[in-house]
Scaffold this motif. Structure first.
Motif, mmCIF file in Angstrom:
data_model
loop_
_atom_site.group_PDB
_atom_site.id
_atom_site.type_symbol
_atom_site.label_atom_id
_atom_site.label_comp_id
_atom_site.label_asym_id
_atom_site.label_seq_id
_atom_site.Cartn_x
_atom_site.Cartn_y
_atom_site.Cartn_z
ATOM 1 N N ILE A 224 -5.069 3.034 -5.833
ATOM 2 C CA ILE A 224 -5.772 1.882 -5.256
ATOM 3 C C ILE A 224 -4.795 1.011 -4.472
ATOM 4 N N ALA A 225 -3.602 0.788 -5.024
ATOM 5 C CA ALA A 225 -2.596 -0.017 -4.327
ATOM 6 C C ALA A 225 -2.216 0.633 -3.005
ATOM 7 N N GLU A 226 -2.048 1.952 -3.020
ATOM 8 C CA GLU A 226 -1.691 2.660 -1.786
ATOM 9 C C GLU A 226 -2.787 2.497 -0.731
ATOM 10 N N GLU A 227 -4.038 2.561 -1.155
ATOM 11 C CA GLU A 227 -5.160 2.390 -0.219
ATOM 12 C C GLU A 227 -5.212 0.967 0.334
ATOM 13 N N GLU A 228 -5.117 -0.025 -0.552
ATOM 14 C CA GLU A 228 -5.282 -1.420 -0.152
ATOM 15 C C GLU A 228 -4.067 -1.991 0.561
ATOM 16 N N LEU A 229 -2.882 -1.469 0.253
ATOM 17 C CA LEU A 229 -1.654 -2.012 0.831
ATOM 18 C C LEU A 229 -1.142 -1.169 1.994
ATOM 19 N N ALA A 230 -1.998 -0.351 2.569
ATOM 20 C CA ALA A 230 -1.606 0.478 3.710
ATOM 21 C C ALA A 230 -1.024 -0.410 4.813
ATOM 22 N N GLY A 231 0.157 -0.070 5.265
ATOM 23 C CA GLY A 231 0.817 -0.839 6.317
ATOM 24 C C GLY A 231 1.654 -1.997 5.812
#
Length: 84
Positions: free
Chosen positions: A55-62
């Protein structure tokens, strides 16, 4: 748009999503560290850790981010403690 404002917005969105998801790990914290995010705390299983990281990887993309999540088991002991 200021970079600091953007990261605060993204971090709050991540916090909201973590609270809404089925995992609802109360021991996970998300903070701003400079222009990066820090996801830290304890989770109850390796599956929950993997879900939080996904979830962190998805939401913190960029956004640069770092995770420090530990798995802590809160099961009762499976044998009696022997005190000398």
């Amino acid at each position: 748009m200021k970079a600091g404002w953007h990261i605060d917005y993204v971090i709050q969105h991540l916090r909201d999503r973590l609270a809404r998801e089925d995992i609802a790990e109360l021991g996970v914290r998300v903070e701003t560290r400079g222009l990066a995010a820090h996801v830290w705390g304890s989770v109850t299983s390796t599956d929950c850790r993997a879900a939080v990281l996904r979830i962190a990887e998805e939401e913190l993309a960029g956004v640069p981010w770092h995770a420090d999540l530990r798995v802590s088991c809160h099961n009762p002991p499976d044998h009696p403690e022997e005190v000398p």
